[in-house]
Every structure is written in C-alpha cells, then in structure tokens.
Scaffold this active site. Structure first.
Site, short mmCIF file in Angstrom:
data_model
loop_
_atom_site.label_atom_id
_atom_site.label_comp_id
_atom_site.label_asym_id
_atom_site.label_seq_id
_atom_site.Cartn_x
_atom_site.Cartn_y
_atom_site.Cartn_z
N HIS A 189 19.94 29.49 12.22
CA HIS A 189 19.04 30.61 11.91
C HIS A 189 19.22 31.01 10.45
O HIS A 189 20.36 31.13 10.00
CB HIS A 189 19.39 31.80 12.81
CG HIS A 189 18.58 33.02 12.52
ND1 HIS A 189 17.26 33.13 12.90
CD2 HIS A 189 18.88 34.16 11.85
CE1 HIS A 189 16.80 34.31 12.50
NE2 HIS A 189 17.77 34.95 11.86
N THR B 72 0.82 -1.21 0.00
CA THR B 72 0.00 0.00 0.00
C THR B 72 0.85 1.26 0.00
O THR B 72 0.63 2.19 -0.79
CB THR B 72 -0.91 0.01 1.25
OG1 THR B 72 -1.67 -1.20 1.27
CG2 THR B 72 -1.83 1.20 1.25
C1 LIG Z 1 -3.83 6.96 0.99
C2 LIG Z 1 -2.85 6.49 2.03
C3 LIG Z 1 -1.83 7.31 2.44
C4 LIG Z 1 -0.92 6.87 3.38
N1 LIG Z 1 0.10 7.70 3.75
C5 LIG Z 1 1.00 7.30 4.67
C6 LIG Z 1 2.08 8.13 5.03
O1 LIG Z 1 2.25 9.23 4.50
N2 LIG Z 1 2.97 7.68 5.94
C7 LIG Z 1 2.82 6.46 6.53
O2 LIG Z 1 3.64 6.10 7.36
N3 LIG Z 1 1.79 5.64 6.21
C8 LIG Z 1 0.89 6.03 5.29
N4 LIG Z 1 -0.13 5.19 4.93
C9 LIG Z 1 -0.25 3.89 5.63
C10 LIG Z 1 0.72 2.85 5.05
O3 LIG Z 1 0.53 2.76 3.67
C11 LIG Z 1 0.47 1.52 5.73
O4 LIG Z 1 0.56 1.68 7.13
C12 LIG Z 1 1.48 0.47 5.31
O5 LIG Z 1 1.44 0.28 3.93
C13 LIG Z 1 1.17 -0.86 6.02
O6 LIG Z 1 2.09 -1.83 5.61
P1 LIG Z 1 1.70 -3.37 5.69
O7 LIG Z 1 2.92 -4.11 5.23
O8 LIG Z 1 1.14 -3.71 7.00
O9 LIG Z 1 0.50 -3.55 4.67
P2 LIG Z 1 0.39 -3.30 3.11
O10 LIG Z 1 1.30 -2.22 2.67
O11 LIG Z 1 -1.06 -3.16 2.85
O12 LIG Z 1 0.95 -4.63 2.47
C14 LIG Z 1 0.30 -5.85 2.57
C15 LIG Z 1 0.63 -6.65 1.35
O13 LIG Z 1 0.13 -7.96 1.48
C16 LIG Z 1 -0.33 -8.41 0.25
N5 LIG Z 1 -1.27 -9.51 0.47
C17 LIG Z 1 -2.46 -9.46 1.12
N6 LIG Z 1 -3.01 -10.69 1.14
C18 LIG Z 1 -2.16 -11.51 0.50
C19 LIG Z 1 -2.19 -12.89 0.19
N7 LIG Z 1 -3.20 -13.68 0.57
N8 LIG Z 1 -1.15 -13.41 -0.49
C20 LIG Z 1 -0.12 -12.64 -0.89
N9 LIG Z 1 -0.04 -11.33 -0.62
C21 LIG Z 1 -1.05 -10.78 0.07
C22 LIG Z 1 -0.97 -7.18 -0.38
O14 LIG Z 1 -1.04 -7.29 -1.79
C23 LIG Z 1 -0.02 -6.08 0.07
O15 LIG Z 1 0.98 -5.81 -0.88
C24 LIG Z 1 -1.04 5.58 3.95
C25 LIG Z 1 -2.07 4.74 3.54
C26 LIG Z 1 -2.97 5.18 2.58
C27 LIG Z 1 -4.04 4.25 2.14
#
Ligand SMILES: Cc1cc2nc3c(=O)[nH]c(=O)nc-3n(C[C@H](O)[C@H](O)[C@H](O)COP(=O)(O)OP(=O)(O)OC[C@H]3O[C@@H](n4cnc5c(N)ncnc54)[C@H](O)[C@@H]3O)c2cc1C
Length: 462
Positions: free
Chosen positions: A439, A45
């Site tokens: 500054h 994401t």
């Molecule tokens: C619009 C927006 C703006 C944001 N801006 C910021 C920011 O400026 N700063 C910040 O720190 N955070 C920001 N975030 C939050 C940040 O994107 C998330 O906190 C972060 O991406 C979470 O990481 P994650 O690895 O937990 O999940 P994700 O990044 O969601 O990754 C999970 C991955 O698992 C994969 N997956 C899921 N199920 C399966 C499966 N069954 N098999 C294989 N793969 C699978 C998905 O395809 C995905 O790629 C933002 C979020 C959004 C939506």
C-alpha cells in the site's frame, strides 16, 4: 547457386524479428548450430517499427500531458509544444541502444547472421545472396506488414501506415485513424497528447473490439473526455485527396476530413513469392498453418510469429520461437495457451487483459456458471494520487478459478504480470485474497478485487 554442402546447420531461420531471433538465441544456447537470415534489421517490426518506437512516442505524449496538467498537482510548468525532431531522436536513441545490444547478443551466442533477402528453396534450405544455406530444419519467421483495403492505396504521403507515422516529420493538425484496434488507439492517444485533432473510424461497435466489452466502454469514456473523437459501427467506403488533406467516406455516406489518414486496420503475413507455395507449405489467406508445436505440414519446416494465425504480439513470437528451439533440441515442448498470453494496449489510459472475456466465459461455461466483479479504481489510493480512473474486472467460474482479468487505467499494463500468474496458476479468489499487496500501489486494486470476490471486500462496498 553456391552450395557449401560441408556446412549443414541444425536450424536455418528466415526472418530476424521477435520470433526468428528468439528461436536463434534459444537454439544456440542449447548447442544447436544456427543460421539467421534477415533482409532488413535484426529485431524486426517490434524493435524498429512496432512495440518500442510506439511506446517511446506514447511516453513523450505522457510527458506533454503531465506538463499541461501540472497545475492540478500544484506544480507550475508551462507546456510550450512538441519538438518532433527531438522526440524522434529520443525514440531513435532507445531503439538504437536496444538494437546494438541485440546484435551483440546474437554474435555472442555464435549464431551465423546473414544479411540479405532469403527464399525457401527446398524443405531444408534457404537461398540468400547467391548462397544456399542447408539446414536439418528450417524456421519461417518472415512476420507481417501493414494491410490496406481494396481501392485504398497507402502512399506514405497523406495516406499512411504505422511505419510512416513513426517517422512523420511533423505533428499533424488533424488525423483520421482507420481502425480502432491496438495500433489505432495507441497512435490516437500519442497524437492527441501531441496536440492533433484525432478521429478514429472503426467498423465494429467498439474500440479495442477484441477486449471485454467493459474495457472498451471504459476506454471510450476516457477518450471522449480527452477529446479523441470516434465513429463506431460503420465501415469505411472510400478515401480521396482534397486540396490540403484527405476525405474519408463511410458506408452510410458520412464524411470526415483531416490532414492525414492513418490506415491501422491490421497486418498481413509476409509469405508471398518467397518459395513457400513452391515447397508445398500449407497456408490460409497467406498465413502459414501450424499445429500446437509450430510444425507446418512439411516435416522439416516450422513457422512462428505474425506469419502464423496466432496473436500478433512480440512476446508470442518469442514464446513460439523458444518452443521450436526447445523441441528441435529434444526438450519437452509445451504448447502455448493463447488465452494465457498477457495483452496490453499502451494508450492513455492503458487497457490490459488476461484470460477470456465475460462473453466468452459464458459461451464456454454457461451464463449461470459465470460470476463477475468490478473494482473501481476510485477506491485505490495510488490511482487517486495519479488522478487516473478505471476498473479491474474479474471473471470467475462459479466456485472456481478466475478465468478473466480486464483492467483499464493509467499504468495498469504494469499489473498484467500479477494477473498472468493468477490466470495461469488457476488461482481461486480466496487464494489471491490471502496475498498481501503493498500500500499504496495499483497492484492493490487486483488484491482488493479478489478480496471482494472472495466475499470480504475491504475498500469497497459489500
Ligand atoms: C505499430 C506497432 C506496434 C506494436 N506494438 C506492440 C507491443 O506493444 N507489444 C507487442 O507485443 N507487440 C506489438 N506489435 C506487434 C509486434 O511488433 C509483432 O507481433 C512482432 O514484431 C512479430 O514478430 P515476427 O518475428 O513474427 O515478425 P517481424 O518482427 O515482422 O519480423 C520478421 C522479419 O523477417 C524479415 N523478412 C521478411 N521476409 C524476409 C526475407 N525474404 N528474407 C529475409 N528476411 C525477411 C523482415 O525484415 C523482419 O525483420 C506492434 C506492431 C506494430 C506494427
């Protein structure tokens, strides 16, 4: 199911977003044999639908505002409009450059990367593409997706999520944004800069409601000045299509109409129908429950990132992933202090914070033990040059450390690095006041706030 029992990885990771890939990179660096399964794109994401593309849009918006406002600085420039296709190209180029870099990094660390939709098939295996990946340990990192409300269908047409908004092929004339949290206010800010007539609908009494109330109020004042409208304190009731747009009705009967409705009420965990329940992984409202070492109730399974009920931030995912990798490699793992995580909302003006709010500090330490100080950016030279306004607010335990730093103002997100050192090293105001700040910079505002809290204000009144 093919089961190549000869390969048992040290760690099999499901999900290649911030949490999953950080764990993979760190575990591989520590000599573990790692498999990483991702159904969509490495980077998740944050890289493809979150942090990076939204900040590119916000930066394009900032340039539009600067062009419009250039005469205030004596520069004659004409704002002709937004070429949204070119904005998307700029944004996509940023994303694809980082994506390529990340793919190279994962390959160079010798992580076994498997593209496909995986499923937890036992406490020590993930099934993907008809293959069983065995691991001594499994890390769940499947992240989150946009959430909706009962009866509100996000169809990607006129009722959209942030995923759709990021690829919208036009600048909407008008938009209602449901939700005044981080994602909602960031889109409100970017769209307003692009020329959209924006209205935010937030059920709680303030925008960015998890921030210190002072920051919310400053942002509301700034948004009002920018012509971003908002309705606070009343919850959404229904949405329906009109001839050429969407009508939203609130619980008090008030209605709003616009070309699109962006639903930005939060994100829910991806944890259903991928084997978690079958393997007995404990969950609450879909979030996988973990202890402070990111361990689930199943000894061979850990979980990180948006999937677990901690702050939904990319850098939290990184930190949690690294923690798991280091623990599995036998290093001393240190639990994360979530109050010590920097938080930035990248709207115009920015909102940045560290530590706890004044209200929380009063709950924790007692109202008579909490001291606060506000330093107005009007006294900060660089902020004046930028023509931005805002404040740095400090929350201190009387005669003790600074436990909250809350900043509002353009570019103040860049100051959160120093703020996090102050909070995490439990600095006393007098100690920070000793540090000389360059500054004219906006970092001086932090220095001046601490000078004032230490009883020796320089560019502010006693
Ligand atoms: C619009 C927006 C703006 C944001 N801006 C910021 C920011 O400026 N700063 C910040 O720190 N955070 C920001 N975030 C939050 C940040 O994107 C998330 O906190 C972060 O991406 C979470 O990481 P994650 O690895 O937990 O999940 P994700 O990044 O969601 O990754 C999970 C991955 O698992 C994969 N997956 C899921 N199920 C399966 C499966 N069954 N098999 C294989 N793969 C699978 C998905 O395809 C995905 O790629 C933002 C979020 C959004 C939506």
């Amino acid at each position: 199911m093919a089961n190549d029992a000869s390969t048992v990885f040290d760690l099999v990771i499901l999900g290649g977003g911030s949490g999953g890939y950080a764990a993979a990179l760190r575990a591989a660096q520590l000599g573990l044999d790692v498999a990483l399964v991702e159904k969509n794109k490495l980077g998740g994401t944050c890289l493809h639908q979150g942090c990076i593309p939204t900040k590119a849009l916000l930066h394009a918006g900032e340039i539009a505002d600067q062009a419009r406002e250039s005469e205030q600085f004596g520069v004659k420039a004409t704002f002709e409009g937004i070429d949204i296709a070119a904005v998307h190209k700029y944004k996509d180029d940023v994303v694809s450059g980082l994506y390529k870099g990340l793919q190279g990094l994962v390959a160079s660390r010798k992580v076994t990367y498997i593209e496909g939709e995986g499923r937890l098939s036992s406490p020590t295996s993930i099934d993907v593409n008809g293959q069983r990946l065995q691991g001594r340990h499994v890390l769940l990192a499947t992240g989150s997706v946009p959430r909706s409300l009962p009866g509100l269908t996000i169809d990607g047409n006129r009722i959209i999520s942030s995923d759709h908004a990021l690829v919208l092929d036009r600048v909407p004339q008008s938009a209602i944004i449901l939700g005044g949290g981080v994602i909602g206010v960031e889109f409100a800010s970017a769209w307003k800069s692009f020329g959209t007539d924006v209205t935010i609908v937030e059920g709680l009494p303030h925008l960015v409601p998890v921030e210190d109330e002072n920051s919310s109020k400053l942002l509301e004042r700034a948004f009002r000045k920018r012509g971003i409208k908002f309705n606070l304190g009343t919850f959404f009731q229904s949405a329906e299509y009109t001839g050429d747009g969407v009508k939203v009705t609130l619980a008090d009967g008030k209605t709003f109409e616009a070309e699109v409705l962006l639903v930005a009420i939060g994100r829910g965990p991806v944890s259903q129908n991928i084997g978690y329940e079958e393997q007995g992984v404990a969950m609450d409202r879909g979030y996988v429950l973990v202890d402070e070492y990111m361990r689930t109730n199943v000894p061979t399974i850990s979980a990180v990132g948006d999937l677990v009920p901690t702050l939904q931030l990319a850098h939290v995912g990184f930190a949690e992933g690294i923690l798991v990798a280091e623990r599995l490699a036998g290093l001393k793992a240190v639990p994360i202090d979530y109050d010590g995580v920097p938080r930035v909302t990248y709207c115009h003006p920015e909102v940045a914070s560290m530590g706890i709010s004044e209200a929380k500090a009063k709950e924790v330490y007692g109202a008579d033990k909490v001291v606060t100080l506000k330093y107005n950016l009007a006294g900060n030279g660089k902020s004046k040059i930028l023509k931005t306004s805002g404040e740095v607010k400090l929350v201190q335990v009387r005669d003790g450390a600074v436990v909250g730093i809350h900043m509002v103002g353009d570019r103040m997100g860049e100051q959160v690095g120093e703020a996090q050192l102050i909070y995490n090293w439990e600095a006393l105001p007098a100690e920070v006041a000793q540090l000389i700040h360059a500054h004219p910079t906006q970092s001086e505002a932090l220095g001046e706030a601490h000078l004032a809290l230490a009883g020796k204000p320089l560019h502010s009144h006693d």
